[in-house]
Design a protein around this motif. Structure first.
Motif, mmCIF file in Angstrom:
data_model
loop_
_atom_site.group_PDB
_atom_site.id
_atom_site.type_symbol
_atom_site.label_atom_id
_atom_site.label_comp_id
_atom_site.label_asym_id
_atom_site.label_seq_id
_atom_site.Cartn_x
_atom_site.Cartn_y
_atom_site.Cartn_z
ATOM 1 N N ARG A 161 41.993 -0.765 -31.744
ATOM 2 C CA ARG A 161 40.980 -1.404 -30.885
ATOM 3 C C ARG A 161 41.464 -2.757 -30.391
ATOM 4 N NH1 ARG A 161 34.862 -2.617 -32.922
ATOM 5 N NH2 ARG A 161 35.971 -4.106 -34.253
ATOM 6 N N GLU A 162 42.262 -3.424 -31.221
ATOM 7 C CA GLU A 162 42.820 -4.724 -30.831
ATOM 8 C C GLU A 162 44.302 -4.763 -31.164
ATOM 9 O OE1 GLU A 162 40.530 -7.717 -32.800
ATOM 10 O OE2 GLU A 162 38.893 -7.629 -31.345
ATOM 11 N N ILE A 163 45.055 -5.477 -30.363
ATOM 12 C CA ILE A 163 46.476 -5.715 -30.607
ATOM 13 C C ILE A 163 46.699 -7.222 -30.606
ATOM 14 C CG2 ILE A 163 48.826 -5.406 -29.712
ATOM 15 C CD1 ILE A 163 47.887 -2.767 -28.469
ATOM 16 N N ALA A 164 47.183 -7.738 -31.729
ATOM 17 C CA ALA A 164 47.413 -9.184 -31.889
ATOM 18 C C ALA A 164 46.160 -9.988 -31.548
ATOM 19 C CB ALA A 164 48.583 -9.628 -31.014
ATOM 20 N N GLY A 165 45.005 -9.472 -31.982
ATOM 21 C CA GLY A 165 43.750 -10.185 -31.785
ATOM 22 C C GLY A 165 43.151 -10.061 -30.399
ATOM 23 N N LYS A 166 43.789 -9.271 -29.540
ATOM 24 C CA LYS A 166 43.289 -9.111 -28.169
ATOM 25 C C LYS A 166 42.854 -7.661 -27.960
ATOM 26 C CE LYS A 166 44.670 -10.050 -23.340
ATOM 27 N NZ LYS A 166 43.795 -11.194 -23.089
ATOM 28 N N SER A 167 41.736 -7.455 -27.302
ATOM 29 C CA SER A 167 41.242 -6.114 -27.028
ATOM 30 C C SER A 167 42.307 -5.278 -26.307
ATOM 31 C CB SER A 167 39.983 -6.194 -26.160
ATOM 32 O OG SER A 167 39.754 -4.984 -25.475
ATOM 33 N N THR A 168 42.558 -4.080 -26.823
ATOM 34 C CA THR A 168 43.536 -3.178 -26.189
ATOM 35 C C THR A 168 43.109 -2.844 -24.766
ATOM 36 O OG1 THR A 168 44.090 -2.240 -28.338
ATOM 37 C CG2 THR A 168 44.706 -0.962 -26.408
ATOM 38 N N PHE A 169 41.809 -2.651 -24.562
ATOM 39 C CA PHE A 169 41.298 -2.355 -23.223
ATOM 40 C C PHE A 169 41.538 -3.536 -22.281
ATOM 41 C CE2 PHE A 169 37.900 -2.521 -20.039
ATOM 42 C CZ PHE A 169 38.019 -1.277 -19.463
ATOM 43 N N GLU A 170 41.273 -4.732 -22.779
ATOM 44 C CA GLU A 170 41.479 -5.929 -21.967
ATOM 45 C C GLU A 170 42.958 -6.106 -21.629
ATOM 46 O OE1 GLU A 170 40.231 -10.680 -22.066
ATOM 47 O OE2 GLU A 170 39.803 -9.376 -23.770
ATOM 48 N N LEU A 171 43.823 -5.830 -22.608
ATOM 49 C CA LEU A 171 45.262 -5.904 -22.381
ATOM 50 C C LEU A 171 45.695 -4.909 -21.309
ATOM 51 C CD1 LEU A 171 48.129 -6.870 -23.173
ATOM 52 C CD2 LEU A 171 48.111 -5.081 -24.934
ATOM 53 N N ALA A 172 45.221 -3.668 -21.416
ATOM 54 C CA ALA A 172 45.566 -2.643 -20.425
ATOM 55 C C ALA A 172 45.077 -3.024 -19.035
ATOM 56 C CB ALA A 172 44.975 -1.304 -20.845
ATOM 57 N N THR A 173 43.860 -3.553 -18.961
ATOM 58 C CA THR A 173 43.299 -3.974 -17.671
ATOM 59 C C THR A 173 44.143 -5.075 -17.038
ATOM 60 O OG1 THR A 173 41.064 -3.427 -18.453
ATOM 61 C CG2 THR A 173 41.224 -4.853 -16.534
ATOM 62 N N SER A 174 44.595 -6.018 -17.853
ATOM 63 C CA SER A 174 45.428 -7.111 -17.340
ATOM 64 C C SER A 174 46.779 -6.591 -16.850
ATOM 65 C CB SER A 174 45.646 -8.162 -18.434
ATOM 66 O OG SER A 174 44.416 -8.711 -18.860
ATOM 67 N N THR A 219 38.994 10.283 -23.071
ATOM 68 C CA THR A 219 39.079 8.906 -23.550
ATOM 69 C C THR A 219 39.934 8.812 -24.809
ATOM 70 O OG1 THR A 219 36.865 8.479 -22.694
ATOM 71 C CG2 THR A 219 37.726 6.917 -24.293
ATOM 72 N N PRO A 220 40.874 7.869 -24.876
ATOM 73 C CA PRO A 220 41.621 7.688 -26.114
ATOM 74 C C PRO A 220 40.713 7.149 -27.218
ATOM 75 C CG PRO A 220 42.145 5.931 -24.558
ATOM 76 C CD PRO A 220 41.303 6.926 -23.819
ATOM 77 N N VAL A 221 41.058 7.473 -28.449
ATOM 78 C CA VAL A 221 40.306 6.966 -29.593
ATOM 79 C C VAL A 221 40.741 5.527 -29.865
ATOM 80 C CG1 VAL A 221 39.942 7.192 -32.085
ATOM 81 C CG2 VAL A 221 40.028 9.239 -30.635
ATOM 82 N N LEU A 222 39.767 4.656 -30.027
ATOM 83 C CA LEU A 222 40.049 3.277 -30.432
ATOM 84 C C LEU A 222 39.738 3.158 -31.912
ATOM 85 C CD1 LEU A 222 38.580 1.301 -27.388
ATOM 86 C CD2 LEU A 222 40.964 1.841 -27.872
#
Length: 430
Positions: A238-251, A298-301
């Protein structure tokens, strides 16, 4: 009985006269709506209403349940939290309270939706089930037939907004021998807590977000879950290095092609989660974002289920061959003794069962044109909440729909103050 009328424009009397020439209209109460009829009072429908309120457009919103967001209120497990950070889940024009956590609970989200409806003075007509919606080419209006209690109603309107969403009905696959199984069988929509399964051997059918979270919840309540993983699945932290995986992908998507972003996500997931093949979980050949775009899968988080899988607390098993009394035979020939079955087998749209049109929706009840263009059809029909992109996608569609209707309504009808009354019979069996 007189029709209820809502500030109708000058061109409606002639149209309504033609519409009422149809004999079947005289067997129910008719309501003429100077604005859209919105079907569904979940987040999608509420977001459209808020946009229409901003522009002064009148509307009627219908829901078959007795509350707003009935899927959230009546068909979700207790431990559910939003899978994405709150900034990606809030509805238009009204943010979450600042004291809400990054991932609000279902109860916090319901509280937010209730305050949303109150703020925008949205008052759905509850316990009213739409049986049929059809465009009448004779009068150029939509006719929406509903049942509430023992009474039939018919709404006549220029615009129809379909906001019943992708998850209106549960999917229950057929399994050989399931009727012979003598334990508890339920769909995930009826699951609330693992408390009642303490000490029980539970087969969870399905390995999406619901299957993973139900299995995790069962572990927390000292049950013994086995989870059926029939096909490949993408699992991401769900998070990578404290950052939302979804937010990272969107960026990343702002700067890089989709397939490159997929490769980055998979490398990070492998580094964070390890090689899942060792636990009976295979990744699809296509990347998580590409698969989401193509098939809506949808991927599993992961929020903790993988740790239980690796420790053996959640057992991964292959597909089901057949059930029998107290046991299930798997496709690899193994037999498991089980006490209960929970079907985390997903949901589907119910639009084809009541909407009669062949332009906007497919036979599966999803827009035929992919996001972001699938929100508008011909003759004033709209779709909200069918993007496969959660609450964020629903909000984007709701804004487009409200603006599109508002533009026409303000141009053509706002200046009028003409009322129409049409006499209709009412048939109620009390």
């Amino acid at each position: 009985m007189h029709c209820a009328c809502y500030n109708h424009p000058d061109h409606l009397p002639t149209m309504v006269h033609h519409a009422l020439e149809h004999e079947e209209l005289f067997s129910r109460r008719c309501i003429l709506v100077n604005g859209p009829v919105i079907v569904g009072a979940g987040p999608s429908g509420l977001a459209v209403c808020a946009g229409l309120k901003q522009q002064g457009v009148p509307f009627v919103i219908l829901d078959r349940a007795n509350c707003i967001a009935s899927l959230w209120q009546n068909k979700t497990y207790d431990r559910l939290k939003l899978h994405l950070p709150k900034q990606f889940c809030q509805l238009p024009y009204y943010p979450f309270p600042p004291n809400f956590p990054e991932y609000p609970s279902k109860y916090q989200f319901i509280k937010y939706l209730e305050s949303y409806a109150k703020k925008f003075e949205i008052n759905p007509r509850f316990n009213e089930s739409v049986q049929l919606a059809k465009y009448d080419e004779t009068c150029g209006l939509w006719r929406v037939k509903t049942v509430t209690g023992d009474c039939e109603m018919e709404y006549i309107c220029r615009w129809l907004v379909v906001a019943t969403g992708e998850n209106a009905e549960k999917v229950v696959p057929e399994f050989e021998g399931l009727d012979e199984f003598d334990g508890t069988v339920m769909h995930a929509c009826d699951y609330r807590s693992g408390e009642v399964f303490e000490g029980k051997r539970v087969l969870v059918v399905g390995c999406g977000n619901s299957g993973m979270e139900v299995s995790l919840d069962l572990c927390h309540h000292n049950a013994f879950p086995s989870m059926v993983v029939r096909s490949s699945v993408h699992i991401l932290p769900r998070e990578i290095a404290g950052k939302s995986t979804f937010e990272l992908a969107t960026s990343l998507m702002k700067w890089l092609p989709l397939k490159v972003v997929d490769k980055i996500l998979l490398v990070l997931a492998s580094y964070t989660l390890g090689n899942l093949k060792n636990y009976g979980i295979n990744r699809p050949s296509k990347g998580p974002l590409e698969l989401k775009n193509i098939k809506g899968k949808t991927p599993v988080l992961d929020i903790g289920a993988l740790r239980k899988i690796k420790s053996g607390k959640i057992k991964i098993v292959p597909g089901i061959k057949k059930f029998s009394q107290g046991r299930v035979e798997l496709v690899n020939g193994a037999n498991l003794e089980i006490d209960s079955v929970i079907l985390a087998t997903g949901y589907r749209s119910n639009v084809p069962s009541w909407l009669k049109e062949n332009d906007l929706f497919s036979k599966e009840g999803m827009p035929m044109t992919p996001f972001p263009e699938g929100w508008k059809g011909k003759a004033g029909v709209y779709a909200v909440g069918f993007t496969g992109r959660g609450l964020l996608g629903a909000s984007l569609d709701a804004i487009r729909v409200a603006q599109d209707i508002g533009k026409t309504w303000n141009q053509e009808t706002k200046h009028t103050n003409h009322y129409v009354t049409v006499s209709c019979e009412r048939r109620c069996n009390k």
